[in-house]
Design a protein around this motif. Structure first.
Motif, PDB file in Angstrom:
ATOM      1  N   PHE A  21       7.831  11.127 -10.170  1.00 36.26           N
ATOM      2  CA  PHE A  21       6.726  11.066  -9.219  1.00 36.26           C
ATOM      3  C   PHE A  21       7.063  11.794  -7.924  1.00 36.26           C
ATOM      4  CE2 PHE A  21       4.002   9.049  -6.039  1.00 36.26           C
ATOM      5  CZ  PHE A  21       2.779   9.037  -6.687  1.00 36.26           C
ATOM      6  N   GLU A  22       6.148  12.614  -7.461  1.00 33.84           N
ATOM      7  CA  GLU A  22       6.324  13.313  -6.189  1.00 33.84           C
ATOM      8  C   GLU A  22       5.136  13.006  -5.302  1.00 33.84           C
ATOM      9  OE1 GLU A  22       7.362  17.428  -6.265  1.00 33.84           O
ATOM     10  OE2 GLU A  22       8.464  17.191  -8.149  1.00 33.84           O
ATOM     11  N   TRP A  23       5.411  12.712  -4.038  1.00 31.65           N
ATOM     12  CA  TRP A  23       4.369  12.399  -3.076  1.00 31.65           C
ATOM     13  C   TRP A  23       4.648  13.174  -1.802  1.00 31.65           C
ATOM     14  CZ3 TRP A  23      -0.149  10.078  -3.669  1.00 31.65           C
ATOM     15  CH2 TRP A  23      -0.844   9.638  -2.542  1.00 31.65           C
ATOM     16  N   LYS A  24       3.763  14.078  -1.462  1.00 29.79           N
ATOM     17  CA  LYS A  24       3.964  14.968  -0.307  1.00 29.79           C
ATOM     18  C   LYS A  24       3.181  14.511   0.928  1.00 29.79           C
ATOM     19  CE  LYS A  24       6.259  18.037  -2.753  1.00 29.79           C
ATOM     20  NZ  LYS A  24       7.668  18.007  -2.755  1.00 29.79           N
ATOM     21  N   ARG A  25       2.274  13.555   0.758  1.00 33.16           N
ATOM     22  CA  ARG A  25       1.438  13.097   1.874  1.00 33.16           C
ATOM     23  C   ARG A  25       2.068  11.894   2.566  1.00 33.16           C
ATOM     24  NH1 ARG A  25      -4.058  12.490  -1.298  1.00 33.16           N
ATOM     25  NH2 ARG A  25      -2.699  12.500  -3.097  1.00 33.16           N
ATOM     26  N   GLN A  26       1.425  11.483   3.650  1.00 40.22           N
ATOM     27  CA  GLN A  26       1.879  10.290   4.372  1.00 40.22           C
ATOM     28  C   GLN A  26       1.736   9.075   3.453  1.00 40.22           C
ATOM     29  OE1 GLN A  26      -0.214   9.604   8.012  1.00 40.22           O
ATOM     30  NE2 GLN A  26       0.764   7.659   8.389  1.00 40.22           N
ATOM     31  N   LEU A  27       2.703   8.174   3.538  1.00 42.74           N
ATOM     32  CA  LEU A  27       2.645   6.979   2.701  1.00 42.74           C
ATOM     33  C   LEU A  27       1.497   6.081   3.142  1.00 42.74           C
ATOM     34  CD1 LEU A  27       6.419   6.075   2.327  1.00 42.74           C
ATOM     35  CD2 LEU A  27       4.881   6.879   0.543  1.00 42.74           C
ATOM     36  N   PRO A  28       0.792   5.486   2.183  1.00 40.56           N
ATOM     37  CA  PRO A  28      -0.285   4.554   2.530  1.00 40.56           C
ATOM     38  C   PRO A  28       0.289   3.212   2.978  1.00 40.56           C
ATOM     39  CG  PRO A  28      -0.059   4.702   0.163  1.00 40.56           C
ATOM     40  CD  PRO A  28       0.903   5.699   0.753  1.00 40.56           C
ATOM     41  N   LYS A  29      -0.570   2.258   3.261  1.00 38.72           N
ATOM     42  CA  LYS A  29      -0.130   0.941   3.732  1.00 38.72           C
ATOM     43  C   LYS A  29       0.692   0.200   2.675  1.00 38.72           C
ATOM     44  CE  LYS A  29      -3.930   0.362   6.915  1.00 38.72           C
ATOM     45  NZ  LYS A  29      -5.100  -0.425   7.292  1.00 38.72           N
ATOM     46  N   ARG A  37      13.772   4.453  -3.713  1.00 36.31           N
ATOM     47  CA  ARG A  37      12.746   5.341  -3.163  1.00 36.31           C
ATOM     48  C   ARG A  37      11.501   4.538  -2.802  1.00 36.31           C
ATOM     49  NH1 ARG A  37      11.127   9.678  -7.249  1.00 36.31           N
ATOM     50  NH2 ARG A  37       9.856  10.384  -5.505  1.00 36.31           N
ATOM     51  N   GLU A  38      10.950   4.816  -1.627  1.00 38.00           N
ATOM     52  CA  GLU A  38       9.692   4.184  -1.231  1.00 38.00           C
ATOM     53  C   GLU A  38       8.554   5.092  -1.681  1.00 38.00           C
ATOM     54  OE1 GLU A  38       7.754   1.858   2.531  1.00 38.00           O
ATOM     55  OE2 GLU A  38       9.093   3.537   2.967  1.00 38.00           O
ATOM     56  N   LEU A  39       7.674   4.548  -2.483  1.00 36.42           N
ATOM     57  CA  LEU A  39       6.577   5.322  -3.073  1.00 36.42           C
ATOM     58  C   LEU A  39       5.257   4.589  -2.851  1.00 36.42           C
ATOM     59  CD1 LEU A  39       8.388   6.040  -6.451  1.00 36.42           C
ATOM     60  CD2 LEU A  39       8.047   7.663  -4.577  1.00 36.42           C
ATOM     61  N   PRO A  40       4.144   5.323  -2.879  1.00 37.36           N
ATOM     62  CA  PRO A  40       2.835   4.685  -2.720  1.00 37.36           C
ATOM     63  C   PRO A  40       2.523   3.815  -3.938  1.00 37.36           C
ATOM     64  CG  PRO A  40       2.564   6.990  -3.269  1.00 37.36           C
ATOM     65  CD  PRO A  40       4.041   6.757  -3.067  1.00 37.36           C
ATOM     66  N   ALA A  41       2.126   2.579  -3.703  1.00 41.05           N
ATOM     67  CA  ALA A  41       1.962   1.615  -4.793  1.00 41.05           C
ATOM     68  C   ALA A  41       0.881   2.012  -5.797  1.00 41.05           C
ATOM     69  CB  ALA A  41       1.660   0.235  -4.216  1.00 41.05           C
ATOM     70  N   ARG A  42      -0.348   2.156  -5.355  1.00 39.11           N
ATOM     71  CA  ARG A  42      -1.436   2.433  -6.295  1.00 39.11           C
ATOM     72  C   ARG A  42      -1.272   3.779  -6.994  1.00 39.11           C
ATOM     73  NH1 ARG A  42      -6.491   4.950  -6.205  1.00 39.11           N
ATOM     74  NH2 ARG A  42      -7.954   4.050  -7.714  1.00 39.11           N
TER      75      ARG A  42
END
Length: 127
Positions: A21-29, A37-42
């Motif tokens: 998983f790759e996430w380039k945007r700001q993390l959500p709530k 690794r901290e990743l967006p939950a949904r």
């Protein structure tokens, strides 16, 4: 209601998805910690299930699945209460509710202030 593919996810499915998983945007709530690794939950849950981003699964359902699988879930950077964590920080909503409770009682409450305003308006119109 979480979609069928989402509701049958296992911890291994989520861990495997987190590795790629790759996430380039700001993390959500809502975020989750997977293998450090901290990743967006949904978005992670949707990716693990192989469903599109418009899947009806909401953040709270995704968080429930992640918690049931034993992952460390955060809300705005604060760890949620788990079985091993007796004192977790309050959610933003709980903090707001506690703050508002006190302002709804007594002479300086929001209710009393509104009733006072209403009486003043009523007296002004009657004159």
């Amino acid at each position: 209601m979480a979609s069928t593919k989402v509701s049958v996810l296992t911890k291994q499915d989520i861990t495997d998805a987190a590795k790629r998983f790759e996430w380039k945007r700001q993390l959500p709530k809502w975020t989750v910690i997977v293998e450090g690794r901290e990743l967006p939950a949904r978005p992670l849950v949707l990716d693990a299930a192989g469903v599109p981003p418009n899947d009806p699964t909401n953040s709270h359902q995704a968080v429930a699945i992640l918690r049931d699988c034993g992952f460390d879930v955060h809300y705005q950077g604060k760890t949620l209460q788990t079985a091993n964590n007796d004192q977790a920080p309050l959610s933003a909503l709980e903090e707001l509710i506690y703050a508002l409770r006190g302002s709804c009682k007594g002479g300086d409450s929001l209710v009393e202030a509104r009733e006072r305003e209403h009486r003043i308006e009523k007296d002004h119109i009657a004159r």
